[in-house]
Design a protein around this motif. Structure first.
Motif, PDB file in Angstrom:
ATOM      1  N   ASP A 194       0.892  -1.157   0.000  1.00  0.00           N
ATOM      2  CA  ASP A 194       0.000   0.000   0.000  1.00  0.00           C
ATOM      3  C   ASP A 194       0.933   1.210   0.000  1.00  0.00           C
ATOM      4  OD1 ASP A 194      -1.505   2.200   0.664  1.00  0.00           O
ATOM      5  OD2 ASP A 194      -2.772   1.157   2.111  1.00  0.00           O
ATOM      6  N   PRO A 195       0.876   2.032  -1.042  1.00  0.00           N
ATOM      7  CA  PRO A 195       1.849   3.120  -1.149  1.00  0.00           C
ATOM      8  C   PRO A 195       1.862   4.044   0.075  1.00  0.00           C
ATOM      9  CG  PRO A 195       0.550   2.935  -3.159  1.00  0.00           C
ATOM     10  CD  PRO A 195      -0.068   2.008  -2.166  1.00  0.00           C
ATOM     11  N   THR A 196       0.776   4.078   0.839  1.00  0.00           N
ATOM     12  CA  THR A 196       0.734   5.002   1.982  1.00  0.00           C
ATOM     13  C   THR A 196       1.596   4.534   3.152  1.00  0.00           C
ATOM     14  OG1 THR A 196      -1.217   3.942   2.917  1.00  0.00           O
ATOM     15  CG2 THR A 196      -1.603   5.777   1.406  1.00  0.00           C
ATOM     16  N   ASP A 197       1.905   3.252   3.226  1.00  0.00           N
ATOM     17  CA  ASP A 197       2.682   2.814   4.401  1.00  0.00           C
ATOM     18  C   ASP A 197       3.828   1.848   4.071  1.00  0.00           C
ATOM     19  OD1 ASP A 197       1.484   0.375   3.923  1.00  0.00           O
ATOM     20  OD2 ASP A 197       0.081   0.490   5.589  1.00  0.00           O
ATOM     21  N   THR A 198       3.930   1.449   2.812  1.00  0.00           N
ATOM     22  CA  THR A 198       4.940   0.438   2.482  1.00  0.00           C
ATOM     23  C   THR A 198       6.291   1.097   2.192  1.00  0.00           C
ATOM     24  OG1 THR A 198       3.198  -0.937   1.594  1.00  0.00           O
ATOM     25  CG2 THR A 198       5.446  -1.518   0.985  1.00  0.00           C
ATOM     26  N   VAL A 199       7.311   0.536   2.815  1.00  0.00           N
ATOM     27  CA  VAL A 199       8.662   1.071   2.648  1.00  0.00           C
ATOM     28  C   VAL A 199       9.478   0.047   1.855  1.00  0.00           C
ATOM     29  CG1 VAL A 199      10.728   1.873   3.865  1.00  0.00           C
ATOM     30  CG2 VAL A 199       8.453   2.217   4.897  1.00  0.00           C
ATOM     31  N   VAL A 200      10.041   0.486   0.750  1.00  0.00           N
ATOM     32  CA  VAL A 200      10.926  -0.377  -0.046  1.00  0.00           C
ATOM     33  C   VAL A 200      12.323   0.227   0.057  1.00  0.00           C
ATOM     34  CG1 VAL A 200      11.402  -1.335  -2.335  1.00  0.00           C
ATOM     35  CG2 VAL A 200       9.030  -0.902  -1.634  1.00  0.00           C
ATOM     36  N   GLU A 201      13.267  -0.566   0.564  1.00  0.00           N
ATOM     37  CA  GLU A 201      14.601   0.007   0.779  1.00  0.00           C
ATOM     38  C   GLU A 201      15.690  -0.983   0.404  1.00  0.00           C
ATOM     39  OE1 GLU A 201      14.846   0.810   5.026  1.00  0.00           O
ATOM     40  OE2 GLU A 201      13.624  -0.968   5.370  1.00  0.00           O
ATOM     41  N   GLU A 202      16.807  -0.415   0.068  1.00  0.00           N
ATOM     42  CA  GLU A 202      17.976  -1.250  -0.233  1.00  0.00           C
ATOM     43  C   GLU A 202      18.708  -1.513   1.073  1.00  0.00           C
ATOM     44  OE1 GLU A 202      20.245   0.909  -3.056  1.00  0.00           O
ATOM     45  OE2 GLU A 202      18.819   0.560  -4.684  1.00  0.00           O
ATOM     46  N   ILE A 203      19.196  -2.725   1.236  1.00  0.00           N
ATOM     47  CA  ILE A 203      19.921  -3.024   2.470  1.00  0.00           C
ATOM     48  C   ILE A 203      21.277  -3.645   2.150  1.00  0.00           C
ATOM     49  CG2 ILE A 203      17.883  -3.303   3.926  1.00  0.00           C
ATOM     50  CD1 ILE A 203      18.299  -6.357   3.619  1.00  0.00           C
ATOM     51  N   HIS A 204      22.131  -3.578   3.155  1.00  0.00           N
ATOM     52  CA  HIS A 204      23.458  -4.158   2.961  1.00  0.00           C
ATOM     53  C   HIS A 204      23.435  -5.616   3.398  1.00  0.00           C
ATOM     54  CE1 HIS A 204      24.937  -0.257   1.986  1.00  0.00           C
ATOM     55  NE2 HIS A 204      24.301   0.219   3.042  1.00  0.00           N
ATOM     56  N   ASP A 205      24.406  -6.352   2.958  1.00  0.00           N
ATOM     57  CA  ASP A 205      24.432  -7.796   3.188  1.00  0.00           C
ATOM     58  C   ASP A 205      24.459  -8.218   4.651  1.00  0.00           C
ATOM     59  OD1 ASP A 205      24.011  -8.994   0.871  1.00  0.00           O
ATOM     60  OD2 ASP A 205      26.125  -9.223   0.310  1.00  0.00           O
ATOM     61  N   ASP A 206      24.983  -7.329   5.507  1.00  0.00           N
ATOM     62  CA  ASP A 206      25.124  -7.734   6.910  1.00  0.00           C
ATOM     63  C   ASP A 206      23.819  -7.621   7.691  1.00  0.00           C
ATOM     64  OD1 ASP A 206      25.119  -5.057   6.639  1.00  0.00           O
ATOM     65  OD2 ASP A 206      26.634  -4.654   8.189  1.00  0.00           O
ATOM     66  N   VAL A 207      22.754  -7.142   7.043  1.00  0.00           N
ATOM     67  CA  VAL A 207      21.483  -6.999   7.771  1.00  0.00           C
ATOM     68  C   VAL A 207      20.764  -8.338   7.820  1.00  0.00           C
ATOM     69  CG1 VAL A 207      19.226  -5.891   7.719  1.00  0.00           C
ATOM     70  CG2 VAL A 207      21.282  -4.594   7.145  1.00  0.00           C
ATOM     71  N   ASP A 208      20.286  -8.656   8.986  1.00  0.00           N
ATOM     72  CA  ASP A 208      19.538  -9.890   9.188  1.00  0.00           C
ATOM     73  C   ASP A 208      18.295  -9.888   8.301  1.00  0.00           C
ATOM     74  OD1 ASP A 208      18.345 -12.090  10.113  1.00  0.00           O
ATOM     75  OD2 ASP A 208      18.223 -11.470  12.215  1.00  0.00           O
ATOM     76  N   ASP A 209      18.080 -10.964   7.567  1.00  0.00           N
ATOM     77  CA  ASP A 209      16.938 -10.960   6.638  1.00  0.00           C
ATOM     78  C   ASP A 209      15.683 -11.594   7.210  1.00  0.00           C
ATOM     79  OD1 ASP A 209      17.525 -13.609   6.612  1.00  0.00           O
ATOM     80  OD2 ASP A 209      17.661 -13.808   4.439  1.00  0.00           O
ATOM     81  N   GLU A 210      15.672 -11.814   8.500  1.00  0.00           N
ATOM     82  CA  GLU A 210      14.450 -12.374   9.084  1.00  0.00           C
ATOM     83  C   GLU A 210      13.362 -11.315   9.117  1.00  0.00           C
ATOM     84  OE1 GLU A 210      14.888 -14.227  12.825  1.00  0.00           O
ATOM     85  OE2 GLU A 210      16.403 -15.630  12.119  1.00  0.00           O
ATOM     86  N   THR A 211      12.122 -11.784   9.145  1.00  0.00           N
ATOM     87  CA  THR A 211      11.032 -10.827   9.223  1.00  0.00           C
ATOM     88  C   THR A 211      11.094 -10.109  10.567  1.00  0.00           C
ATOM     89  OG1 THR A 211       9.646 -12.574  10.031  1.00  0.00           O
ATOM     90  CG2 THR A 211       9.430 -12.027   7.703  1.00  0.00           C
ATOM     91  N   ASP A 212      10.656  -8.842  10.540  1.00  0.00           N
ATOM     92  CA  ASP A 212      10.765  -8.016  11.746  1.00  0.00           C
ATOM     93  C   ASP A 212       9.568  -8.182  12.663  1.00  0.00           C
ATOM     94  OD1 ASP A 212      13.066  -6.972  10.694  1.00  0.00           O
ATOM     95  OD2 ASP A 212      11.960  -5.466   9.560  1.00  0.00           O
ATOM     96  N   ASP A 213       9.538  -7.244  13.589  1.00  0.00           N
ATOM     97  CA  ASP A 213       8.408  -7.213  14.534  1.00  0.00           C
ATOM     98  C   ASP A 213       7.101  -7.095  13.776  1.00  0.00           C
ATOM     99  OD1 ASP A 213      10.259  -4.839  16.477  1.00  0.00           O
ATOM    100  OD2 ASP A 213      10.408  -7.025  16.360  1.00  0.00           O
ATOM    101  N   GLU A 214       6.061  -7.506  14.443  1.00  0.00           N
ATOM    102  CA  GLU A 214       4.746  -7.344  13.848  1.00  0.00           C
ATOM    103  C   GLU A 214       4.400  -5.884  13.757  1.00  0.00           C
ATOM    104  OE1 GLU A 214       1.969  -9.529  16.052  1.00  0.00           O
ATOM    105  OE2 GLU A 214       2.966 -11.435  15.714  1.00  0.00           O
ATOM    106  N   TRP A 215       3.544  -5.585  12.839  1.00  0.00           N
ATOM    107  CA  TRP A 215       3.075  -4.199  12.783  1.00  0.00           C
ATOM    108  C   TRP A 215       1.651  -4.107  13.232  1.00  0.00           C
ATOM    109  CZ3 TRP A 215       0.666  -6.763   8.949  1.00  0.00           C
ATOM    110  CH2 TRP A 215      -0.398  -6.182   8.251  1.00  0.00           C
TER     111      TRP A 215
END
Lengths: 340, 188
Positions: free
Chosen positions: A319-340
């Motif tokens: 949903d363009p109003t709340d969705t964040v698309v970002e580039e990340i570096h390799d060292d970032v944990d790729d597990e899903t985050d906290d619930e929203w």
């Protein structure tokens, strides 16, 4: 011994009494209601409806939520402890005598006396199914809103099975969370879905139910869905107008394999971009390395199917109003985050 | 009302003092009105202070009184004790043209007058002061047991309520019987 100068409260006009009662907290109002029957009646009549909420787990504590604070009514064993209070910054406790009908009676006494219209949470925990079932039945009859309903992993499985028809009549609005392992022949149909369902043993939750589900968020563990089921779901999702509320789907299933395609892709389904892409809702609950899937109406979803500890499908609808698309570096944990 | 007149009470209203002049802009002269309570003691209050009272504000907003007319026609509040009206006037003066702080330290402190003060403030429709007074009433029972609350707020017990109800019924019955007997006597 009281040294205060007395003031004849009940001689106040009703609008003033209402204002005084409005300024009282749940403990004050409960004690006022215990002064006399007349007082109890007037506090019910004049107290009016509030935005307070109530929580009950079938035991000997009932909690009232007022803005950021909570007021816990505990069952006291001895009369000398009645009305003893512990006041904290956010959590407050008062020992009281429970009525003969126990927590169930107290629940409805507080509901009516304090003018509460919303149940924040109702939870079946060990040994509490009978009480919760009684409360749930009345709440269903009153069509009262229950924000969260939780079924713990209790031993009284058959009692919970017997209770489920009542659950289907309840007005659960925010979340249904079930930790219970139901018997293999168990079947349950939701009449109305809350915003979110979390089912930790979801073998009874069928693909047809998923097709009909109106939730914003669905989390199913120990699911029996296979690649074919999930492909069918995504085919349906791609059609315009389907699943208008859905934002997040998470399915853990041993039946997801790497033998048949989902959306013409053999799992695992993910991208290997550099930099990696993380898509999240308001910065939470993100999917990293997802594959972009587009609905007929142009809505974008991000899909990831992986084989970790459990085979798992993750799907996030943009949903363009709340969705964040970002580039990340390799060292970032790729597990899903906290619930929203 | 200017600071020199704060709390001014007299049978004959005091002459208004001139408000201090501002160097920046010419000030519009403040208008004053007069109120009295049960004790007939007249209080001179500025229109600015009286704005707290929705009742009085509504009364004066369309009057267009001159100073003399206002002095000659004080607003009578015969249902409010003089000392209570004084408290209200003091509070209005202290809060004239100022936003009321969340915790008001200028609240009238006399607990024994609180009941009458609440009724007066309610009558005069001074919303902020009413909220503070009601808060003070509510605070009286913080941490108290139902028995203590009953004592503080003079709440009768169920037994007392029942006895009072019986008594009222008995009295009503007697009165009805008396009326019937009188009517029968008249008929004869």
């Amino acid at each position: 011994m009281v040294f205060q100068m007395p003031i004849a409260l009940l001689k106040f006009p009703n609008d003033l009494l209402r204002e005084v009662f409005r300024l009282c907290n749940p403990f004050d109002l409960y004690k006022i209601s215990k002064c006399s029957k007349k007082c109890s009646q007037r506090s019910i009549t004049l107290g009016g409806a509030k935005n307070w909420k109530i929580t009950y787990s079938g035991g000997n504590v009932i909690t009232i939520w007022v803005d950021g604070s909570n007021y816990n009514f505990n069952q006291a064993d001895y009369p000398e402890d009645y009305f003893q209070m512990t006041i904290g910054r956010y959590s407050n406790y008062m020992d009281i005598e429970f009525p003969n009908g126990g927590g169930v009676d107290l629940f409805f006494y507080l509901l009516d006396t304090l003018g509460i219209r919303i149940v924040k949470s109702l939870e079946i925990t060990f040994g509490t199914i009978a009480n919760v079932a009684k409360v749930a039945k009345v709440l269903a009859d009153r069509k009262m809103e229950v924000e969260h309903f939780v079924i713990g992993n209790v031993e009284e499985v058959q009692d919970v099975v017997d209770f489920m028809p009542t659950l289907s009549q309840m007005n659960i609005t925010q979340e249904f969370h079930c930790f219970l392992n139901f018997p293999p022949d168990f079947h349950f149909e939701f009449v109305k879905y809350p915003r979110k369902v979390v089912i930790t043993d979801s073998s009874w939750f069928t693909i047809d139910q998923l097709f009909e589900c109106t939730c914003v968020r669905i989390e199913l563990e120990k699911s029996t869905f296979n690649n074919h089921d999930l492909d069918a779901f995504l085919q349906k999702w791609k059609k315009a107008g389907t699943f208008p509320n859905l934002r997040r789907l998470q399915i853990l299933s041993d039946f997801i394999d790497d033998e048949s395609p989902i959306q013409e892709m053999i799992p695992p389904i993910q991208t290997f971009n550099n930099p990696r892409i993380r898509v999240s809702i308001d910065g939470h609950d993100g999917i990293v390395d997802g594959v972009r899937v587009t609905k007929d109406d142009g809505t974008v979803g991000w899909l990831k199917v992986e084989f970790g500890v459990w085979p798992e499908l993750n799907f996030l609808i943009v949903d363009p109003t709340d969705t964040v698309v970002e580039e990340i570096h390799d060292d970032v944990d790729d597990e899903t985050d906290d619930e929203w | 009302m200017s600071s020199t007149e704060q709390g001014t009470s007299s049978a004959a209203p005091a002459e208004p003092t001139t408000a201090p002049e501002s160097a920046a802009a010419p000030e519009v002269p403040e208008s004053f009105y007069y109120v009295h309570g049960k004790d007939k003691v007249v209080h001179k209050v500025s229109a600015g202070a009286l704005q707290h009272s929705a009742l009085i504000h509504g009364m004066i907003s369309n009057l267009g009184y001159t100073e003399e007319q206002a002095k000659a026609n004080p607003f009578p509040f015969e249902n409010i004790d003089g000392d209570i009206l004084q408290m209200v006037v003091d509070w209005c003066n202290q809060h004239k043209g100022k936003p009321t702080p969340p915790e008001d330290t200028n609240l009238p402190k006399q607990k024994e007058k609180l009941f009458d003060l609440v009724l007066a403030v309610n009558y005069l429709e001074i919303k902020e002061l009413l909220t503070y007074c009601c808060k003070q009433v509510a605070m009286m029972v913080k941490g108290k047991s139902p028995e203590e609350i009953r004592e503080i707020w003079m709440i009768p017990t169920d037994a007392e309520d029942e006895a009072a109800e019986k008594e009222a019924k008995k009295r009503a019955g007697k009165e009805a019987a008396g009326e019937t007997a009188a009517a029968a006597g008249d008929a004869k």
